[in-house]
Design an enzyme around this catalytic site. Structure first.
Site, PDB file in Angstrom:
ATOM      1  N   HIS A 180      -8.342  -4.644  -0.800  1.00  0.00           N
ATOM      2  CA  HIS A 180      -7.112  -3.928  -0.456  1.00  0.00           C
ATOM      3  C   HIS A 180      -6.314  -4.758   0.541  1.00  0.00           C
ATOM      4  O   HIS A 180      -6.689  -4.881   1.708  1.00  0.00           O
ATOM      5  CB  HIS A 180      -7.438  -2.557   0.137  1.00  0.00           C
ATOM      6  CG  HIS A 180      -6.221  -1.682   0.303  1.00  0.00           C
ATOM      7  ND1 HIS A 180      -5.639  -0.999  -0.741  1.00  0.00           N
ATOM      8  CD2 HIS A 180      -5.464  -1.403   1.390  1.00  0.00           C
ATOM      9  CE1 HIS A 180      -4.587  -0.329  -0.307  1.00  0.00           C
ATOM     10  NE2 HIS A 180      -4.456  -0.562   0.991  1.00  0.00           N
ATOM     11  N   SER A 206       0.835  -1.201   0.000  1.00  0.00           N
ATOM     12  CA  SER A 206       0.000   0.000   0.000  1.00  0.00           C
ATOM     13  C   SER A 206       0.874   1.258   0.000  1.00  0.00           C
ATOM     14  O   SER A 206       1.682   1.447  -0.913  1.00  0.00           O
ATOM     15  CB  SER A 206      -0.953  -0.042   1.201  1.00  0.00           C
ATOM     16  OG  SER A 206      -1.947   0.939   1.112  1.00  0.00           O
ATOM     17  N   ASP A 265     -10.383  -3.277  -5.442  1.00  0.00           N
ATOM     18  CA  ASP A 265      -9.824  -2.549  -4.297  1.00  0.00           C
ATOM     19  C   ASP A 265     -10.636  -1.271  -4.083  1.00  0.00           C
ATOM     20  O   ASP A 265     -10.640  -0.382  -4.935  1.00  0.00           O
ATOM     21  CB  ASP A 265      -8.353  -2.208  -4.585  1.00  0.00           C
ATOM     22  CG  ASP A 265      -7.652  -1.572  -3.386  1.00  0.00           C
ATOM     23  OD1 ASP A 265      -8.331  -1.020  -2.501  1.00  0.00           O
ATOM     24  OD2 ASP A 265      -6.409  -1.626  -3.351  1.00  0.00           O
TER      25      ASP A 265
END
Length: 438
Positions: A379, A213, A348
């Protein structure tokens, strides 16, 4: 006044139960429709979409990494929902989380900040026999104690990798700040210090760069900032990064895919993290944070408001636009020459689909880059499992190690001419492909 006779009542008698049965049936049908729609049960599973240039290296990697070419199958009942994958990751991280034993290291930065990372030794020899260290950068506000990091580290240790995990500055609950700043979206200082420490401590080790991320943005920016940052780096893998904060911030204000709610939840957690250090941020000399900034922080309901009132000021950015522009890796990835695997999920809820044009375009231009886009995964979810219960290891955990193993074997068997010179690169690559495929 007209009254109902007994005969009239008997006329309605058979119809009322039938009418109520119809209402029940309609209610059940509505609930089932909502469940099917919300859980995305009609969606079909498929292999990841792979965008790459046809090179000997990419052909070898796709042959050596079956997870990239075979169907990714999430848990049947809920795994096709990006929201549930994301929520389960956010709430639980992983199931049956192991507890790898590491040593915490501390590094003093030039501005007085105290960076930290956790070092986990390999539990066996790597299949190539080489000394290889994964240098890992977690997601926003995360550290080595998060469940998804511990699961990945444990899996990597078992495959012969040493792991170094950065603890984002200010993220550890029991560690006070020693300078008037925290981690930001694209500051690479602490990550660079960790990499430098690993190189110095283990002069023979080769590095694998991993980012999750927000950590994906940091590691790609770090590699692209300087050619020297890529020395001794075998490859880089990032999962679920957004590539450009400037392009992402507008999508975070939209209600599409409930993104505005996720923005609020992330802002709430970020606000708590900053406020836990408010006394330090206010009392240290040379701080750019004042009472008025903290007042705006209390009222903030989005990450953008927090970034504008607090985060951009740690590095003296004059505006939110400048902060996002200078801290996004999209301007640096083109400078990365080591093999790159960029992984995203189509469902996501945090990364808008428009942002996926960035890695897609890069993969069409850069021969060292592979972009893998899964249909499901949410995610940082990517759970696998038969029907209801997910497995401890996720598709994400396994594909990173599988890709890294393939790169390590490719590098191990590269001809010497490739390592010492860029001349006759094509002939060297063809020779390598023949050696490895044989």
């Amino acid at each position: 006044m007209a009254t109902l006779e007994d005969g009239d009542m008997s006329t309605f008698g058979p119809e009322l139960p039938a009418m109520f049965d119809g209402v029940k049936l309609a209610a059940v049908a509505t609930v089932l429709y909502i469940i099917v729609r919300y859980l995305n049960l009609k969606s079909t599973t498929s292999p990841p979409e792979i965008i790459y240039q046809d090179t000997p290296l990419s052909r070898f990697l796709l042959k050596s990494c079956p997870l990239l070419t075979k169907e990714y199958i999430p848990p049947l009942l809920w795994g096709k929902s990006g929201h549930l994958q994301t929520a389960l990751y956010g709430k639980m991280g992983r199931v049956n989380t192991p507890s790898p034993c590491g040593v915490r290291k501390f590094l003093t930065m030039q501005d007085g900040a105290t960076a930290s990372f956790d070092l986990f030794e390999a539990r066996g020899e790597h299949s190539t026999g080489d000394d290889i260290t994964m240098v890992i950068c977690p997601g926003i506000g995360n550290h080595s104690e998060k469940n998804y990091i511990r699961t990945f580290v444990d899996h990597s240790q078992r495959q012969g990798y040493r792991c170094a995990v950065l603890n984002h500055l200010g993220a550890l609950p029991n560690m006070e700040l020693t300078s008037p700043r925290m981690f930001t979206y694209g500051c690479t200082w602490e990550y660079a210090a960790m990499v430098g420490s690993i190189k110095q401590t283990f002069p023979q080790t080769l590095l694998v760069v991993i980012g999750f991320s927000l950590g994906g943005n940091i590691v790609c920016k770090f590699l692209g900032e300087s050619r020297s940052n890529q020395e001794r780096v075998l490859c880089c893998v990032t999962v679920c990064q957004g590539y450009s904060a400037l392009r992402a911030h507008e999508t975070f204000l939209q209600w599409d895919q409930c993104r505005r709610l996720y923005n609020f939840a992330l802002a709430y957690n970020m606000k708590k993290l900053i406020l836990s250090h408010r006394s330090t941020l206010l009392n240290l000399n040379s701080t750019n944070i004042g009472d008025a900034d903290l007042g705006r922080l209390y009222a903030a309901t989005s990450l953008m408001q927090i970034d504008d009132s607090i985060m951009r000021k740690f590095h003296g950015h004059s505006s939110l636009k400048e902060y996002y522009e200078k801290e996004s890796c999209v301007h640096y990835i083109k400078n990365v020459t080591v093999p790159l695997l960029l992984v995203n999920s189509l469902d996501d809820p945090l990364v808008h689909q428009s942002l996926l044009d960035i890695p897609r375009t890069l993969a069409e231009k850069m021969p060292n880059l592979i972009f893998a886009l899964t249909q499901h995964g949410g995610h940082l979810g990517f759970f696998e499992g038969a029907v209801l219960f997910p497995q401890p290891l996720t598709w994400m955990d396994k594909v990173i190690v599988e890709y890294t193993d393939a790169i390590c074997h490719w590098e191990k068997n590269r001809p010497a001419c490739q390592r010492s010179s860029q001349q006759d690169m094509n002939s060297c690559l063809q020779s390598t492909e023949g050696t490895l495929s044989g």
